[in-house]
Design a protein around this motif. Structure first.
Motif, PDB file in Angstrom:
ATOM      1  N   VAL A  65      33.218  43.615  35.080  1.00 23.30           N
ATOM      2  CA  VAL A  65      34.049  42.024  35.041  1.00 23.30           C
ATOM      3  C   VAL A  65      34.441  42.584  36.749  1.00 23.30           C
ATOM      4  O   VAL A  65      34.773  41.751  37.924  1.00 23.30           O
ATOM      5  N   ASP A 123      39.300  45.832  34.886  1.00 18.73           N
ATOM      6  CA  ASP A 123      39.336  45.344  33.828  1.00 18.73           C
ATOM      7  C   ASP A 123      40.529  44.698  33.512  1.00 18.73           C
ATOM      8  O   ASP A 123      40.794  43.618  33.774  1.00 18.73           O
ATOM      9  N   HIS A 146      34.261  37.077  33.953  1.00 21.62           N
ATOM     10  CA  HIS A 146      33.994  37.529  33.243  1.00 21.62           C
ATOM     11  C   HIS A 146      32.456  37.340  32.016  1.00 21.62           C
ATOM     12  O   HIS A 146      32.000  38.472  31.763  1.00 21.62           O
ATOM     13  N   HIS A 153      41.879  40.726  33.877  1.00 18.25           N
ATOM     14  CA  HIS A 153      42.312  40.237  33.398  1.00 18.25           C
ATOM     15  C   HIS A 153      43.413  39.555  33.043  1.00 18.25           C
ATOM     16  O   HIS A 153      43.502  38.413  33.629  1.00 18.25           O
ATOM     17  N   HIS A 155      31.763  47.395  31.301  1.00 22.46           N
ATOM     18  CA  HIS A 155      32.372  46.443  30.741  1.00 22.46           C
ATOM     19  C   HIS A 155      33.039  45.836  32.605  1.00 22.46           C
ATOM     20  O   HIS A 155      33.473  44.693  33.211  1.00 22.46           O
TER      21      HIS A 155
HETATM   22 ZN    ZN Z   1      37.690  42.627  30.402  1.00 25.49          ZN
END
Ligand code: ZN
Length: 389
Positions: free
Chosen positions: A277, A189, A259, A193, A273
């Motif tokens: 992603v 994650d 995302h 990002h 999550h």
């Molecule tokens: Zn995220």
């Protein structure tokens, strides 16, 4: 006109002791039962007690908190009347703390009515401290809040820049024992990002350096943190920093298509999550670099020392590096590998794509897919084939 927003960030060994220096009388700790069982709540309460601050507990945060869940938390806040809200845990607990804080200050607003316009008028009653116990979401540095609409089986993103935490405490001791699966999921994650923060339409000079540094830290330290468990405190601390840096980075630019698709996937299938992603990330890079707008993947590859004589080669190198990293930390690289059956995938595909377009991250991609293209990308991601259109 653009902004760079950040909480005060306290990091490194004994960061938690910063709680001794805050002023106040009552704190509401928003967390979940796992964090209570790990003894982290007791540690926070003990330090707050030394600072003369009483602490009540709302330890009922669910994974992917629902509206009802955060409304119960807001009730607890109204009953107790804290001057600090402390979100302690993973992204779910920190997001729940943000939502509970807003409802406590603004009881006239339902949890899904908080939009990033006008003035909210927070900080009349309390301020917010975020203490992450995973290294991934970056929720301690950002203001968007992801809640689950249980009835509609979709995630809703709400929030206002005002609800960014006042203080983020990035205490490495809280992630030293993080299980390897969660280390991998949340680490991917953080990587997503940082890559998306660098390559969405909203990239900017202030976030760029943070994105690159976070990407480098994840590539250098995630395999070590994953493989060595608690015996490599340096890798743990670096990953904890990487996640917060990546949060600061994408929080001040924007995440993109991985995302959008990942949020949607997570609401339809039980895929965490970060795994969702991270799985979509290489496919969205392959798709985006084939669009009409100039992309910036070669920059990242050059920074990592990967072959990048032009944008296409840079993107291909980055995709390869991400897939290698994912495999090294036991992550699936296709939806099939993530345990989704062909039948379920086909049945949910229209909804998967529809819901993704409700997510603002889709429209800041440097190549914005239409419905058919997004479905196609998902089919490639299901089969694990490189996107080539
Ligand atoms: Zn995220």
């Amino acid at each position: 006109m653009w902004f760079f927003r950040s909480p005060e960030i306290v990091f490194g060994e004994d960061a938690l002791d910063y709680l001794l220096e805050i002023q106040g009388s009552k704190a509401l700790i928003v967390t979940d039962q796992n964090i209570v069982a790990l003894g982290f709540v007791e540690q926070v309460q003990a330090i707050l007690a030394k600072a003369g601050i009483g602490a009540a507990l709302f330890a009922e945060v669910e994974p992917n908190p629902s509206m009802e869940n955060v409304q119960r938390g807001a009730e607890a806040a109204r009953t107790y009347g804290p001057d600090w809200i402390v979100g302690l845990g993973g992204g779910s607990s920190i997001d729940a703390a943000k939502s509970i804080w807003i409802q406590y200050e603004r009881p006239d607003l339902a949890p899904d009515e908080v939009a990033p316009m006008g003035t909210l008028g927070l900080r009349q009653k309390a301020r917010l401290i975020a203490i992450p116990t995973t290294s991934g979401t970056g929720a301690e540095t950002t203001w968007p809040i992801v809640l689950t609409d249980t009835a509609e089986r979709r995630k809703v993103s709400v929030g206002h820049p005002e609800n960014i935490p006042d203080i983020a405490i990035v205490e490495p001791a809280f992630v030293r024992q993080l299980p390897s699966q969660i280390t991998a999921d949340t680490g991917m994650d953080a990587l997503t990002h940082a890559v998306e923060g660098y390559t969405s339409q909203w990239y900017n000079d202030f976030a760029d350096g943070l994105c690159l540094k976070a990407i480098q830290l994840v590539f250098d330290y995630l395999p070590r943190a994953y493989e060595s468990g608690s015996s490599d405190p340096e890798a743990r601390e670096k990953m904890h920093n990487a996640a917060t840096i990546a949060g600061l980075a994408f929080g001040n630019s924007m995440a993109a298509m991985a995302h959008g698709l990942g949020h949607s996937l997570g609401a339809l299938f039980p895929v965490p999550h970060g795994r969702a992603v991270g799985l979509f990330l290489p496919y969205t890079i392959e798709f985006t670099v084939r669009g009409d707008m100039p992309t910036r993947y070669a920059d990242i590859s050059r920074f990592l020392g990967l072959p990048a004589s032009d944008e296409a080669e840079g993107a291909a190198s980055l995709v390869q590096a991400i897939r290698d990293l994912a495999r090294r930390v036991g992550q699936p690289t296709s939806l099939q590998e993530a345990g989704i059956s062909a039948q379920d995938f086909e049945a949910q595909l229209p909804k998967l794509v529809d819901n993704a377009f409700n997510d603002s991250t889709m429209v800041v991609s440097l190549r914005i897919p239409d419905d058919t293209e997004a479905q196609k990308v998902c089919r490639y991601a299901f089969e694990g084939k490189a996107v080539d259109f």
